[in-house]
Design a protein around this motif. Structure first.
Motif, short mmCIF file in Angstrom:
data_model
loop_
_atom_site.label_atom_id
_atom_site.label_comp_id
_atom_site.label_asym_id
_atom_site.label_seq_id
_atom_site.Cartn_x
_atom_site.Cartn_y
_atom_site.Cartn_z
N CYS A 1 -5.29 6.27 -12.30
CA CYS A 1 -4.85 6.00 -10.95
C CYS A 1 -4.01 4.73 -10.87
CB CYS A 1 -6.06 5.87 -10.03
SG CYS A 1 -5.58 5.53 -8.38
N PRO A 2 -2.76 4.83 -10.43
CA PRO A 2 -1.89 3.65 -10.35
C PRO A 2 -2.46 2.55 -9.44
CG PRO A 2 -0.65 5.66 -9.93
CD PRO A 2 -2.09 6.05 -9.99
N ILE A 3 -3.19 2.95 -8.40
CA ILE A 3 -3.77 1.93 -7.51
C ILE A 3 -4.80 1.10 -8.27
CG2 ILE A 3 -5.24 1.58 -5.49
CD1 ILE A 3 -3.88 3.94 -4.18
N VAL A 4 -5.70 1.79 -8.93
CA VAL A 4 -6.72 1.07 -9.68
C VAL A 4 -6.08 0.21 -10.77
CG1 VAL A 4 -8.64 1.34 -11.27
CG2 VAL A 4 -8.53 2.73 -9.22
N CYS B 1 0.71 7.13 -6.36
CA CYS B 1 -0.39 8.08 -6.51
C CYS B 1 0.09 9.51 -6.32
CB CYS B 1 -1.46 7.81 -5.47
SG CYS B 1 -2.87 6.98 -6.11
N CYS C 1 -8.05 9.95 -8.77
CA CYS C 1 -6.88 9.40 -8.11
C CYS C 1 -6.73 9.90 -6.68
CB CYS C 1 -5.63 9.70 -8.93
SG CYS C 1 -4.26 8.72 -8.42
N ASP D 1 -11.28 5.05 -12.29
CA ASP D 1 -9.86 5.40 -12.12
C ASP D 1 -9.58 6.84 -12.51
OD1 ASP D 1 -7.85 4.49 -14.96
OD2 ASP D 1 -9.92 5.20 -14.90
N LEU E 1 2.00 1.86 -3.45
CA LEU E 1 0.91 2.34 -4.31
C LEU E 1 0.59 3.80 -4.02
CD1 LEU E 1 -1.49 -0.75 -4.39
CD2 LEU E 1 -0.05 0.12 -6.23
N ILE E 2 0.58 4.13 -2.76
CA ILE E 2 0.27 5.52 -2.40
C ILE E 2 1.35 6.48 -2.90
CG2 ILE E 2 0.08 7.10 -0.43
CD1 ILE E 2 -1.39 4.75 1.03
N PHE F 1 -10.74 -7.52 -9.93
CA PHE F 1 -10.44 -6.30 -9.18
C PHE F 1 -10.80 -6.52 -7.71
CE2 PHE F 1 -9.96 -1.64 -9.04
CZ PHE F 1 -10.64 -1.34 -7.88
N LEU G 1 -4.82 -2.97 -9.64
CA LEU G 1 -5.84 -3.94 -9.21
C LEU G 1 -6.53 -4.60 -10.39
CD1 LEU G 1 -7.55 -2.00 -6.27
CD2 LEU G 1 -5.86 -3.82 -6.13
N ARG H 1 -8.31 -8.77 -5.92
CA ARG H 1 -7.02 -8.15 -5.64
C ARG H 1 -7.13 -7.13 -4.52
NH1 ARG H 1 -4.67 -7.64 -11.79
NH2 ARG H 1 -4.35 -9.88 -12.06
N LEU I 1 0.83 -1.21 0.00
CA LEU I 1 0.00 0.00 0.00
C LEU I 1 0.86 1.26 0.00
CD1 LEU I 1 -3.01 -0.77 2.35
CD2 LEU I 1 -3.09 -0.12 -0.05
#
Lengths: 137, 137
Positions: free
Chosen positions: A122-125, A113, B78, B75, A109-110, B53, A128, B56, A106
């Motif tokens: 969004c890199p997080i999405v 972001c 962000c 997405d 990922l943050i 999704f 996933l 994950r 996390l």
DNA sequence: CTTGACTCCGTACCATGGTACGGACTTTAG
DNA sequence: CTAAAGTCCGTACCATGGTACGGAGTCAAG
């Protein structure tokens, strides 16, 4: 210490819910006092102590099943109790390890972001999604 | 990738239980395909992706409620997603801190057990009892 | 005596994430 | 066609640790 008390007094004394005490009775963790011919059930001091034991053990992360085991052992089986505590310690350590892994993922990922120049993706999405196809369909 | 599939094929493909897919439908996490006049419901590829999704995100520690939020955002938000991830990160950190505390206490108790010369009394039990009165009554 | 508080008891519910099941219907393969 | 496998649907159950509730009965204080 008062030796006998009604259920709501016990609950108040121990900062518990009456229903919780009844639940412990149903589970067999504590004895339910006999119903007197006259008046309400009276809880002896040893039951109050037993509940205090339960509460402290719960604070240490033991489940009610485990606590039931501990209570069954008394304090004359130190090796057995040590074993139970060691298992619990290992469980806690495993949980910590799992959580640390999650935290690392996390964190990364943050950071992505925060450093993402394009806020419309969004890199997080994207991490996933399968093959990062997007979910805008 | 096959675009349509029956429920058990989806379950097999994603290593999930059929019942779990139905549960996600009931919760509104995924769309339930319309029942055709002929044959069984067919799940489109985008539902399969959506379930991936979900899986994950669960692995990252998000609850289904939180996942529903994430899915709702798509997405293109962000900052919002980053916010949700940061909250989750804080939650995980809190849990780690709590567990570390527990671990320390248990560690100490176990050490006391190991160095206890008198195996007929247990430091763990005594630490759980009110005033260490013993439970052998 | 009356009323309010308390107790009892059995049953059901809550959270979260599932899992199971029975009966009815549909599809598929031989 | 038949039988087995699959789907559907609604309902109930599971784990854990509670929590709530309604109705009946009891106790205590005024």
């Amino acid at each position: 210490m008062e030796r006998y008390s009604t259920i709501s007094n016990v609950a108040k004394l121990l900062n518990l819910n009456v229903e919780t005490i009844r639940y412990y009775e149903r589970r067999g963790l504590i004895d339910q006092p006999r119903k007197p011919l006259q008046g309400y059930r009276e809880y002896p001091g040893r039951t109050i102590q037993r509940i205090q034991f339960i509460k402290r053990a719960k604070e240490l992360g033991f489940t009610l099943d485990e606590i039931e085991n501990l209570l069954g052992l008394g304090d004359t089986h130190c090796e057995d109790i040590q074993g139970i505590a060691e298992i619990k310690l290992n469980t806690i350590q495993s949980k910590i390890t799992d959580l640390e892994s999650l935290k690392t993922v996390l964190d990364n990922l943050i950071i992505q972001c925060r450093t993402n120049p394009d806020r419309t993706h969004c890199p997080i999405v994207e991490s996933l999604l399968p093959e990062s196809k997007g979910i805008s369909d």
